[in-house]
Write a protein that holds these residues in place. Structure first.
Motif, PDB file in Angstrom:
ATOM      1  N   ILE A  17     -30.122 -48.854  24.121  1.00  0.00           N
ATOM      2  CA  ILE A  17     -31.398 -48.512  25.347  1.00  0.00           C
ATOM      3  C   ILE A  17     -32.065 -49.772  25.016  1.00  0.00           C
ATOM      4  N   TYR A  18     -32.016 -50.677  23.684  1.00  0.00           N
ATOM      5  CA  TYR A  18     -32.322 -52.041  23.609  1.00  0.00           C
ATOM      6  C   TYR A  18     -31.209 -52.652  23.662  1.00  0.00           C
ATOM      7  N   PRO A  19     -30.158 -53.531  24.725  1.00  0.00           N
ATOM      8  CA  PRO A  19     -28.720 -53.903  24.308  1.00  0.00           C
ATOM      9  C   PRO A  19     -29.427 -55.443  23.363  1.00  0.00           C
ATOM     10  N   TRP A  20     -30.651 -56.043  23.457  1.00  0.00           N
ATOM     11  CA  TRP A  20     -30.740 -57.240  23.353  1.00  0.00           C
ATOM     12  C   TRP A  20     -31.120 -56.950  22.068  1.00  0.00           C
ATOM     13  N   ALA A  21     -31.359 -56.208  21.277  1.00  0.00           N
ATOM     14  CA  ALA A  21     -31.963 -56.149  19.673  1.00  0.00           C
ATOM     15  C   ALA A  21     -31.097 -56.228  19.174  1.00  0.00           C
ATOM     16  N   ILE A  22     -30.480 -56.006  18.870  1.00  0.00           N
ATOM     17  CA  ILE A  22     -29.490 -55.224  17.736  1.00  0.00           C
ATOM     18  C   ILE A  22     -28.307 -56.688  17.505  1.00  0.00           C
ATOM     19  N   PRO A  23     -28.302 -57.522  18.833  1.00  0.00           N
ATOM     20  CA  PRO A  23     -27.901 -59.256  18.592  1.00  0.00           C
ATOM     21  C   PRO A  23     -28.360 -60.006  18.312  1.00  0.00           C
ATOM     22  N   ALA A  24     -30.453 -59.918  18.179  1.00  0.00           N
ATOM     23  CA  ALA A  24     -30.785 -60.282  17.834  1.00  0.00           C
ATOM     24  C   ALA A  24     -31.084 -60.586  16.739  1.00  0.00           C
ATOM     25  N   ILE A  25     -31.567 -59.095  16.131  1.00  0.00           N
ATOM     26  CA  ILE A  25     -31.973 -58.541  14.372  1.00  0.00           C
ATOM     27  C   ILE A  25     -30.567 -59.089  13.679  1.00  0.00           C
ATOM     28  N   VAL A  26     -28.660 -59.521  14.968  1.00  0.00           N
ATOM     29  CA  VAL A  26     -27.925 -59.084  13.307  1.00  0.00           C
ATOM     30  C   VAL A  26     -27.688 -61.407  13.364  1.00  0.00           C
ATOM     31  N   VAL A  96     -38.898 -66.745   6.683  1.00  0.00           N
ATOM     32  CA  VAL A  96     -39.264 -66.436   7.776  1.00  0.00           C
ATOM     33  C   VAL A  96     -38.887 -65.481   8.688  1.00  0.00           C
ATOM     34  N   LEU A  97     -37.220 -65.932   8.603  1.00  0.00           N
ATOM     35  CA  LEU A  97     -36.235 -65.499   9.346  1.00  0.00           C
ATOM     36  C   LEU A  97     -35.755 -64.119   8.642  1.00  0.00           C
ATOM     37  N   PHE A  98     -36.072 -63.687   7.076  1.00  0.00           N
ATOM     38  CA  PHE A  98     -36.434 -62.262   7.123  1.00  0.00           C
ATOM     39  C   PHE A  98     -37.474 -61.811   7.518  1.00  0.00           C
ATOM     40  N   TYR A  99     -38.742 -62.188   7.455  1.00  0.00           N
ATOM     41  CA  TYR A  99     -40.204 -61.647   7.604  1.00  0.00           C
ATOM     42  C   TYR A  99     -39.167 -61.464   9.651  1.00  0.00           C
ATOM     43  N   SER A 100     -38.853 -62.269  10.304  1.00  0.00           N
ATOM     44  CA  SER A 100     -39.160 -61.905  11.472  1.00  0.00           C
ATOM     45  C   SER A 100     -38.268 -60.465  12.028  1.00  0.00           C
ATOM     46  N   ASN A 101     -36.630 -61.227  10.703  1.00  0.00           N
ATOM     47  CA  ASN A 101     -35.951 -59.597  11.356  1.00  0.00           C
ATOM     48  C   ASN A 101     -36.666 -58.636  11.290  1.00  0.00           C
ATOM     49  N   ASN A 102     -37.772 -58.259   9.903  1.00  0.00           N
ATOM     50  CA  ASN A 102     -38.246 -57.113   9.671  1.00  0.00           C
ATOM     51  C   ASN A 102     -39.075 -56.505  10.952  1.00  0.00           C
ATOM     52  N   THR A 157     -29.645 -47.531   9.539  1.00  0.00           N
ATOM     53  CA  THR A 157     -28.931 -46.858   8.692  1.00  0.00           C
ATOM     54  C   THR A 157     -27.754 -48.381   9.433  1.00  0.00           C
ATOM     55  N   LEU A 158     -27.333 -47.900  11.005  1.00  0.00           N
ATOM     56  CA  LEU A 158     -26.504 -48.817  11.441  1.00  0.00           C
ATOM     57  C   LEU A 158     -26.675 -50.252  11.476  1.00  0.00           C
ATOM     58  N   VAL A 159     -27.814 -50.514  12.276  1.00  0.00           N
ATOM     59  CA  VAL A 159     -28.145 -51.858  12.495  1.00  0.00           C
ATOM     60  C   VAL A 159     -28.164 -52.819  11.286  1.00  0.00           C
ATOM     61  N   SER A 160     -28.615 -52.257   9.634  1.00  0.00           N
ATOM     62  CA  SER A 160     -28.840 -52.242   8.409  1.00  0.00           C
ATOM     63  C   SER A 160     -27.473 -52.496   8.015  1.00  0.00           C
ATOM     64  N   LEU A 161     -26.155 -51.519   8.065  1.00  0.00           N
ATOM     65  CA  LEU A 161     -25.152 -51.748   8.068  1.00  0.00           C
ATOM     66  C   LEU A 161     -24.373 -53.239   8.225  1.00  0.00           C
ATOM     67  N   ILE A 162     -24.979 -53.588   9.839  1.00  0.00           N
ATOM     68  CA  ILE A 162     -23.939 -54.524  10.581  1.00  0.00           C
ATOM     69  C   ILE A 162     -24.404 -55.998   9.773  1.00  0.00           C
ATOM     70  N   VAL A 163     -26.096 -56.503   9.204  1.00  0.00           N
ATOM     71  CA  VAL A 163     -26.256 -57.125   9.220  1.00  0.00           C
ATOM     72  C   VAL A 163     -25.687 -57.562   7.666  1.00  0.00           C
ATOM     73  N   THR A 164     -25.580 -56.445   6.470  1.00  0.00           N
ATOM     74  CA  THR A 164     -25.707 -56.743   4.977  1.00  0.00           C
ATOM     75  C   THR A 164     -24.004 -57.043   5.095  1.00  0.00           C
ATOM     76  N   ALA A 165     -22.956 -56.499   6.472  1.00  0.00           N
ATOM     77  CA  ALA A 165     -21.698 -56.558   6.970  1.00  0.00           C
ATOM     78  C   ALA A 165     -21.654 -58.570   6.687  1.00  0.00           C
ATOM     79  N   CYS A 166     -22.493 -58.596   7.868  1.00  0.00           N
ATOM     80  CA  CYS A 166     -23.010 -60.664   7.880  1.00  0.00           C
ATOM     81  C   CYS A 166     -22.978 -61.274   7.096  1.00  0.00           C
TER      82      CYS A 166
END
Length: 600
Positions: A17-26, A96-102, A157-166
């Motif tokens: 739905i928002y293909p650019w957002a996931i890579p940006a969050i990760v 700063v990065l953590f807040y931007s991510n949130n 949760t899936l996005v959080s899982l990906i970020v946590t895995a990284c």
């Protein structure tokens, strides 16, 4: 892992739905982890500076020596200050990065939830009417209000899982650099801890399925209670309905409590077992004083890593518990095997001669007998055509087929010479107005209920339509007139007033084809006479189809089609059918006898 992979496969299409957002969050999450990792690494030269105030000694560890070398040219009296500034800079950058991510994460979550709800509602509006009739209202409401929210949670949760895995990847890489042997030991123990947690949460998906069913049942109870409040009170069933609602509500409470208990066990299990692992590593570190600073950093990284491992397992458990909700949402969004209103068809260009049914047969369900069988009729343009017959004869089915709610099982419906199946349904329905026997009034003003027929109707057109429907007089007596609120389903209006409003709604539409499906049942004799005169005036350049409950009300019809048992029994005008002495004559005689008996 198989269960987790299954739900991830179901969620991946929704991430598009928002293909650019996931890579940006990760990316932001990964950069945040790297900033934190850099800050932690800088504690190595900081601790060494405390031990060696003048010159760094060679430790034999290439990573430690490389970090020390970054600051060896800085005077010893300023070294601690410089390293502290770099550590603070890393902390600030990470914040700063953590807040931007949130912020981005919150934006994505809210937008995806909206898109899911909007997408499902659009599907419900466009899908074949049979799907809507065969679906429980409570289930659809639960999917829209609860399951979309839970699916949004699953995506988050899936996005959080990906970020946590990284993040874990960064920590593990740092630990491997410091000591691969210790890292291998930690990995083995962590895998064993995960196995224990999976054993304790193996029923989480089962509870998730029960939760979806319980939410659906509760939604059903609410919808039926609100819709049937008049019957509930008339039959004195308040206590009975209260008990049914309480059972449905308590089931939701129980299942979510069990789901919380099973899901919540992950954290304490991880904290206890991971705490033992951390103590074990600290004991080993203290027994080996060589490169103590590097091993202390290893312990600190491990301390930061373990909560992320726990979070990763918690996300897995959450995904499995939310899988039934994701399945409900994706099943609605799945268009395979369903009929939709397709725009890429021939637009409707006006009725020139007639609507033709050519040997039309229709089944509501394939296992049941046809609702109509081999019906061949003509509904001429510019005339009043009446459909009459006993209950279950197939009259309303013909109207639904004209509106394109269903596709015929056999035969065809022609609009002049064009099959209805080849005409764009949206353009066809724009020229039709329906007044149904099931009166529906929106919970808004009288004005908005009337202009629902044509949203751009002017004030004089609204009043004119209300007058033709014999509604203007009672509307004018209301305190706010046309701006009066009518309440849920028009509860503030009488049945006759509601029916007049729906008639005005149809009239203001100025349709080419006006369909009245037993639309005058709730009207008194005077109102009925007024509306019959109005229909006679509306007849000019208009095709009117009437399903009549009172046969006396269709004496002026140009053509009457008599239905019985899903077949056409007779056709003709009123006088012709009376003289024929068939089914219509018998129904009319029965109605006349009932009317006479009521007057005596």
């Amino acid at each position: 892992m198989i269960k987790s992979a299954r739900i991830i496969r179901a969620l991946v299409p929704l991430l598009h739905i928002y293909p650019w957002a996931i890579p940006a969050i990760v990316t932001l999450g990964l950069l945040s982890s790297l900033a934190e990792g850099m800050g932690i690494s800088l504690f190595i030269p900081f601790l060494h500076s405390l031990e060696h105030t003048r010159q760094f000694s060679d430790t034999g560890n290439r990573v430690v020596d490389a970090l020390n070398a970054l600051f060896e040219n800085i005077p010893s009296d300023r070294r601690l200050m410089v390293i502290s500034i770099f550590i603070f800079g890393s902390i600030l950058l990470r914040a700063v990065l953590f807040y931007s991510n949130n912020v981005l994460f919150g934006w994505l979550n809210s937008r995806i939830n909206h898109r899911l709800r909007s997408g499902i509602f659009e599907h419900i509006l466009r899908v074949n009417y049979r799907f809507f009739e065969n679906s429980q209202s409570g289930k659809l409401l639960n999917i829209l209000s609860n399951e979309t929210w839970r699916t949004g949670s699953a995506l988050s949760t899936l996005v959080s899982l990906i970020v946590t895995a990284c993040t874990l990847a960064v920590y593990i890489a740092m630990m491997l650099i410091i000591s691969w042997r210790m890292t291998l030991l930690v990995a083995v123990v962590t895998i064993l801890i995960s196995k224990v947690a999976r054993m304790l949460t193996r029923n989480v998906r089962h509870f998730g399925e029960i939760a979806s069913r319980a939410n659906t049942e509760l939604a059903n109870r609410m919808i039926e209670s609100f819709a049937g409040m008049k019957i509930i009170r008339a039959f004195g069933r308040e206590s009975y309905e209260k008990d049914r609602f309480d059972r449905a509500s308590f089931l939701v409470t129980q299942v979510f409590m069990k789901l919380g208990i099973v899901s919540g066990i992950v954290r304490p299990v991880y904290e206890v077992l991971a705490g033992l692992l951390l103590v074990f590593v600290m004991v080993i570190t203290l027994r080996n004083p060589e490169n103590l600073s590097a091993f202390l950093i290893f312990v600190f990284i491990l301390y930061r890593l373990l909560p992320n491992v726990r979070a990763l397992e918690s996300y897995r458990v959450s995904l499995e518990s939310l899988e039934p909700a994701v399945e409900e949402v994706t099943s609605i969004l799945n268009t395979n095997g369903r009929d939709y209103i397709l725009p890429a068809k021939k637009p409707y260009s006006g009725l020139k001669r007639a609507i033709f049914f050519d040997q039309a047969t229709f089944h509501y369900n394939a296992s049941e007998r046809p609702s109509i069988t081999d019906v061949s009729i003509s509904i001429p343009v510019g005339k009043i055509t009446a459909l009459v017959g006993p209950s279950g004869a197939g009259k309303t089915t013909l109207i639904k087929l004209i509106l394109g709610f269903y596709k015929l099982s056999k035969g065809e419906i022609y609009i002049d010479d064009t099959p209805l199946s080849d005409i764009n349904l949206a353009s066809w329905r724009r020229k039709i107005a329906l007044v149904s026997q099931d009166v529906f009034i929106f919970n808004t003003t009288i004005r908005e209920n009337i202009t629902y027929g044509r949203l751009d109707a002017k004030e004089e057109e609204i009043i004119s339509a209300a007058k033709l429907a014999d509604a203007h007089e009672f509307i004018s007596k209301l305190p706010q007139g046309y701006d009066s609120e009518v309440g849920d389903r028009g509860v503030k209006l009488s049945g006759g007033q509601q029916q007049r409003i729906t008639l005005a709604r149809a009239i203001v539409r100025n349709p080419e084809i006006l369909i009245l499906d037993e639309a005058t049942n709730a009207l008194d004799g005077i109102s009925l006479q007024i509306i019959q005169k109005a229909l006679e005036s509306l007849k000019q350049n208009r095709t009117i189809i009437v399903i009549a409950h009172r046969l006396s009300s269709i004496e002026q019809a140009d053509h009457i089609i008599v239905m019985g048992g899903g077949r056409v029994r007779e056709q003709g005008d009123f006088q012709h059918l009376i003289k024929r002495n068939g089914l219509f004559a018998r129904l009319y005689a029965l109605e006349t006898r009932k009317a006479l008996s009521r007057t005596h």
